[in-house]
Design a protein around this motif. Structure first.
Motif, short mmCIF file in Angstrom:
data_model
loop_
_atom_site.label_atom_id
_atom_site.label_comp_id
_atom_site.label_asym_id
_atom_site.label_seq_id
_atom_site.Cartn_x
_atom_site.Cartn_y
_atom_site.Cartn_z
N SER A 1 -5.86 27.50 -2.72
CA SER A 1 -4.96 26.50 -3.06
C SER A 1 -3.63 26.65 -2.77
N ALA A 2 -2.57 25.68 -2.77
CA ALA A 2 -1.11 26.06 -2.19
C ALA A 2 -0.28 25.07 -3.29
N GLU A 3 0.86 25.53 -3.62
CA GLU A 3 1.91 24.62 -4.47
C GLU A 3 2.64 23.89 -3.50
N LEU A 4 3.03 22.63 -3.66
CA LEU A 4 3.73 21.70 -3.02
C LEU A 4 5.04 21.54 -3.49
N THR A 5 6.22 21.24 -2.80
CA THR A 5 7.28 20.57 -3.29
C THR A 5 7.03 19.05 -3.53
N ARG A 6 8.09 18.45 -4.06
CA ARG A 6 7.92 17.14 -4.64
C ARG A 6 7.67 16.33 -3.39
N ASN A 7 8.57 16.57 -2.11
CA ASN A 7 8.51 15.74 -1.00
C ASN A 7 7.04 15.94 -0.35
N GLU A 8 6.84 17.20 -0.29
CA GLU A 8 5.52 17.58 0.43
C GLU A 8 4.42 16.93 -0.29
N LEU A 9 4.40 16.92 -1.69
CA LEU A 9 3.48 16.20 -2.18
C LEU A 9 3.34 14.73 -2.10
N LYS A 10 4.50 14.01 -2.15
CA LYS A 10 4.63 12.51 -1.73
C LYS A 10 4.06 12.51 -0.38
N ILE A 11 4.36 13.16 0.73
CA ILE A 11 3.96 12.89 1.93
C ILE A 11 2.28 12.73 2.08
N LEU A 12 2.02 14.02 1.50
CA LEU A 12 0.53 14.14 1.70
C LEU A 12 -0.39 13.10 0.74
N ALA A 13 0.45 12.60 -0.56
CA ALA A 13 -0.34 11.75 -1.08
C ALA A 13 -0.30 10.16 -0.41
N VAL A 14 0.55 9.90 0.62
CA VAL A 14 0.71 8.77 1.31
C VAL A 14 -0.56 9.06 2.21
N LEU A 15 -0.34 10.07 2.99
CA LEU A 15 -1.32 10.37 4.09
C LEU A 15 -2.82 10.30 3.60
N ALA B 1 0.71 -1.16 -0.10
CA ALA B 1 0.02 -0.14 0.18
C ALA B 1 0.76 1.34 0.04
N LEU B 2 1.90 1.26 0.86
CA LEU B 2 2.75 2.54 0.74
C LEU B 2 3.68 2.61 -0.58
N LEU B 3 4.19 1.63 -0.96
CA LEU B 3 4.81 1.53 -2.27
C LEU B 3 4.02 2.04 -3.45
N LEU B 4 2.85 1.60 -3.40
CA LEU B 4 1.84 2.07 -4.59
C LEU B 4 1.45 3.37 -4.15
N ALA B 5 1.08 4.05 -3.20
CA ALA B 5 0.83 5.18 -2.59
C ALA B 5 2.06 6.33 -3.15
N ASN B 6 3.11 5.67 -2.93
CA ASN B 6 4.23 6.56 -3.28
C ASN B 6 4.60 6.84 -4.73
N GLU B 7 4.20 5.68 -5.37
CA GLU B 7 3.94 5.82 -6.94
C GLU B 7 2.89 6.59 -7.74
N GLY B 8 1.93 6.91 -6.75
CA GLY B 8 0.64 7.81 -7.21
C GLY B 8 -0.32 7.22 -7.36
N TYR B 9 -0.51 5.89 -6.78
CA TYR B 9 -2.01 4.92 -7.02
C TYR B 9 -2.70 5.17 -6.13
#
Length: 221
Positions: free
Chosen positions: A148-162, A18-26
């Motif tokens: 809305s707010a712009e996110l950095t790459r890491n912020e985007l990935k953190i929020l996608a997982v959460l 689940a974490l791996l796939l979330a990290n890939e944007g699924y």
């Protein structure tokens, strides 16, 4: 964004996937109760299923056969059984691919993308919605209402997982593993800095405190 359903009874492997796939944007839907699996598939309407063979109650082969009675959703078997006969039977029952554990992560991801592309599901909506937030993966922004707010790459990935695990606790260790995949060393402070910046941006769009710290356990959206 394609949704992938994980039918795996080992909690550690299920969470890892689940974490791996979330990290890939699924988007993911991880099964934790194994009664009426075809009914759960119908309810979640995934674009692809990762299916183990050794499930409680019923063998994954039988589950695949039941799903195939009503659906052509792509199925990738991910299993510890490595015999040619098992693979042949799984594919003959309607499986689209067969991967043995321990799997190679890059190869697993390529197989997933290949099966999704064959099924025409590779290019789906690029948004995640949870907890009053809309995450735009391609644009790299998060919005709530008209703000809305712009996110950095890491912020985007953190929020996608959460957001993919909304309502559940995600540990700091799992976030680091999911975000950086152990390719380089990332210390605990780096995650803290990114989390602080992400929380500030959520506060800017009117959602302060949306990411909760669960002391000794991790973070929860």
């Amino acid at each position: 964004m394609p949704k992938i359903m994980i039918i795996e009874d080992d909690p550690a492997i299920r969470e890892e996937l689940a974490l791996l796939l979330a990290n890939e944007g699924y988007q993911t839907a991880a099964v934790t109760e194994f009664a009426d699996l075809p009914g759960q598939v119908e309810e979640h309407s995934p674009d692809l299923i990762l299916l183990d063979l050794g499930l409680p109650g019923r063998d994954g082969m039988a589950v695949c056969a039941d799903i195939r009675k009503t659906s052509r959703i792509p199925i990738i078997f991910v299993t510890g059984r490595d015999s040619a006969m098992d693979e042949l039977r799984a594919l003959s029952l309607g499986g689209d691919d067969y991967i043995t554990k321990p799997y190679n992560i890059p190869i697993l991801l390529i197989r997933i993308r290949t099966v999704l592309r064959r099924s025409g599901k590779a290019a789906e909506a690029d948004t995640l919605e949870a907890a009053g937030l809309v995450l735009h993966l391609t644009r790299g922004t998060v919005s709530a209402g008209d703000k809305s707010a712009e996110l950095t790459r890491n912020e985007l990935k953190i929020l996608a997982v959460l957001m993919t695990h909304a309502g559940r606790i995600v540990s700091r260790e799992d976030l680091i593993d999911a975000l950086w995949d152990c390719r380089i060393y990332i210390d605990d402070n780096t995650l803290s800095v990114n989390m602080t910046r992400l929380r500030a941006k959520l506060e800017e769009i009117g959602l302060p405190g949306r990411i909760k710290t669960r002391r000794g356990m991790g973070y929860q959206l």
